[in-house]
Design an enzyme around this catalytic site. Structure first.
Site, PDB file in Angstrom:
ATOM      1  N   LYS A  79       5.013 -30.513   3.768  1.00  0.00           N
ATOM      2  CA  LYS A  79       4.152 -31.761   3.014  1.00  0.00           C
ATOM      3  C   LYS A  79       4.404 -31.729   1.874  1.00  0.00           C
ATOM      4  CE  LYS A  79      -0.168 -31.130   5.820  1.00  0.00           C
ATOM      5  NZ  LYS A  79       0.014 -30.366   6.682  1.00  0.00           N
ATOM      6  N   LYS A 128      -5.898 -32.482   1.905  1.00  0.00           N
ATOM      7  CA  LYS A 128      -5.012 -31.415   3.006  1.00  0.00           C
ATOM      8  C   LYS A 128      -4.060 -29.655   2.678  1.00  0.00           C
ATOM      9  CE  LYS A 128      -1.220 -34.704   3.469  1.00  0.00           C
ATOM     10  NZ  LYS A 128      -0.871 -35.804   4.486  1.00  0.00           N
ATOM     11  N   ARG A 185       5.614 -41.476  13.848  1.00  0.00           N
ATOM     12  CA  ARG A 185       6.032 -40.286  14.309  1.00  0.00           C
ATOM     13  C   ARG A 185       7.720 -41.045  14.386  1.00  0.00           C
ATOM     14  NH1 ARG A 185       6.640 -35.321  14.641  1.00  0.00           N
ATOM     15  NH2 ARG A 185       5.085 -35.422  13.113  1.00  0.00           N
ATOM     16  N   ARG A 233       0.995 -42.891  16.211  1.00  0.00           N
ATOM     17  CA  ARG A 233      -0.416 -42.650  16.437  1.00  0.00           C
ATOM     18  C   ARG A 233      -1.773 -43.069  15.886  1.00  0.00           C
ATOM     19  NH1 ARG A 233       2.531 -37.064  14.230  1.00  0.00           N
ATOM     20  NH2 ARG A 233       2.944 -38.745  12.860  1.00  0.00           N
ATOM     21  N   ARG A 245      -7.471 -39.550  10.935  1.00  0.00           N
ATOM     22  CA  ARG A 245      -6.563 -38.813  11.965  1.00  0.00           C
ATOM     23  C   ARG A 245      -5.525 -39.454  12.971  1.00  0.00           C
ATOM     24  NH1 ARG A 245      -9.185 -32.589  12.117  1.00  0.00           N
ATOM     25  NH2 ARG A 245     -10.064 -34.614  13.799  1.00  0.00           N
ATOM     26  N   ASP A 288       7.276 -38.945   9.183  1.00  0.00           N
ATOM     27  CA  ASP A 288       5.776 -39.286   9.044  1.00  0.00           C
ATOM     28  C   ASP A 288       5.051 -40.823   8.065  1.00  0.00           C
ATOM     29  OD1 ASP A 288       5.468 -37.803  11.563  1.00  0.00           O
ATOM     30  OD2 ASP A 288       3.629 -36.560  10.107  1.00  0.00           O
ATOM     31  N   GLU A 344       5.276 -36.844   5.467  1.00  0.00           N
ATOM     32  CA  GLU A 344       5.199 -35.995   5.749  1.00  0.00           C
ATOM     33  C   GLU A 344       6.867 -35.654   6.777  1.00  0.00           C
ATOM     34  OE1 GLU A 344       3.022 -32.927   8.174  1.00  0.00           O
ATOM     35  OE2 GLU A 344       1.004 -33.977   7.208  1.00  0.00           O
ATOM     36  N   ASN A 389       8.577 -33.447   8.975  1.00  0.00           N
ATOM     37  CA  ASN A 389       8.245 -31.876   9.598  1.00  0.00           C
ATOM     38  C   ASN A 389       9.618 -31.384  10.416  1.00  0.00           C
ATOM     39  OD1 ASN A 389       5.275 -31.960  11.178  1.00  0.00           O
ATOM     40  ND2 ASN A 389       6.314 -34.659  10.683  1.00  0.00           N
TER      41      ASN A 389
END
Length: 334
Positions: A145, A180, A230, A245, A253, A293, A301, A303
């Site tokens: 993050k 978060k 993603r 997503r 979410r 993301d 984000e 990842n």
């Protein structure tokens, strides 16, 4: 019984995956299994081990590994593989990591001290000549993050703080805010707090552990209704499709683990520009396989530990993302 690997020419690439116990992987979804399948199709030797199997011994980092073979039927169709009989593990053996061609760190979070210690050992192995993907120092440095904040021109308004007054002031300024934890994954510990929400203070107190742990507050992005995209990158080059997503009704979410639906789509201009923006730093840090993301026009984000969504994109667009990754690693592993 089935053969460990098909016949190969002269040198067989040896790839070792550091993973959670294979019996715990989700057969129809796991991206590491896509990589294992791609390696077996190429006739590579495949081994698996866990972080607890690493050791520094006689000045070398070693691992207690077991060779892995997939059922040949599973190689062609993991979607219908019988979880009770889709793989075989050989006997355990001790191998120095610098004697392995490629070491893939694919252990799922939590990013706890066991994970951190594993990156220290992998860093020693890398210094001895092992090819470790992703680079262990960058795994340690790049919180998924916080790393996104290195690109402030791509991110939404946000703060990271332990102090409750900073977080409350940010909410007062923006009204609709997502809070978060910095070490959460799969959509856990993410709270959307709208204006006048009576739970604001308890959310802040809970996530910060009453002012002892930093958290992120991020202005809510309404485009989440169109999906949390993603985007996978190999050596900084994006796969040309993203997996959006889409949150289920009543959710904010989009994570698949939180019930989101994965819908593939071509990269937008903005998606491609964000990927191009982060790519040079990914390459510099040795982050060879990454998932970013994007919600709407914003990077949320990056990842680096165990990026997923290979299987979903492969199915929807006839891709072989894991195969492309392994071919790239085999061409220029360093």
């Amino acid at each position: 019984m089935f053969p460990a690997n098909p016949p190969v020419q002269q040198h067989t690439v040896h790839i070792a995956f550091i993973i959670d116990p294979i019996a715990t992987l989700r057969v129809t979804k796991d991206s590491t299994l896509a990589m294992i399948r791609a390696a077996q199709r190429r006739g590579w030797r495949i081994s698996v081990l866990s972080p607890g199997d690493l050791a520094l011994q006689h000045r070398r980092v070693v691992g207690w590994m077991r060779d892995l073979a997939l059922n040949p039927e599973a190689v062609d169709d993991l979607d219908s593989a019988d979880p009770g009989d889709y793989y075989r593990l050989g006997p355990e053996g001790r191998t120095a990591l610098d004697d392995v061609d490629i070491v893939m760190m694919r252990k799922d979070p939590p990013f706890d001290m066991e994970y951190v210690y594993a990156t220290y050992l992998l860093e020693r192995a890398r210094d001895a000549g092992a090819v470790v993907v992703n680079d262990p120092r960058s795994l340690r440095d790049c919180n998924e993050k916080l790393y996104a904040t290195a690109f402030p021109d791509c991110t939404p308004p946000l703060v990271v703080a332990t102090r409750k007054d900073v977080l409350l002031d940010f909410h007062a300024e923006h009204g609709d805010v997502v809070f978060k934890k910095l070490d959460g994954m799969g959509g856990t510990s993410i709270f959307r707090v709208r204006p006048d929400d009576p739970n604001l203070r308890v959310v802040v107190e809970t996530l910060t552990g009453n002012g002892t742990t930093p958290v992120m507050a991020q202005r809510f992005i309404p485009a989440i209704s169109d999906g949390d995209k993603r985007i996978l990158l190999i050596d900084g080059e994006p796969v040309p499709y993203a997996l959006a997503r889409i949150p289920k009704p009543g959710e904010t979410r989009g994570n698949l683990a939180a019930g989101g639906a994965g819908v593939g789509q071509p990269l937008s201009e903005r998606d491609a520009s964000i990927a191009a923006r982060v790519a040079p730093d990914l390459r510099r840090r040795g982050l060879r396989f990454v998932g970013i993301d994007v919600i709407g026009d914003f990077l949320t984000e990056i990842n680096v530990t165990c990026p997923t969504c290979i299987r979903e994109l492969d199915r929807q667009f006839g891709l072989d993302i894991a195969g492309d990754l392994l071919d790239r690693l085999a061409e220029a592993p360093h």
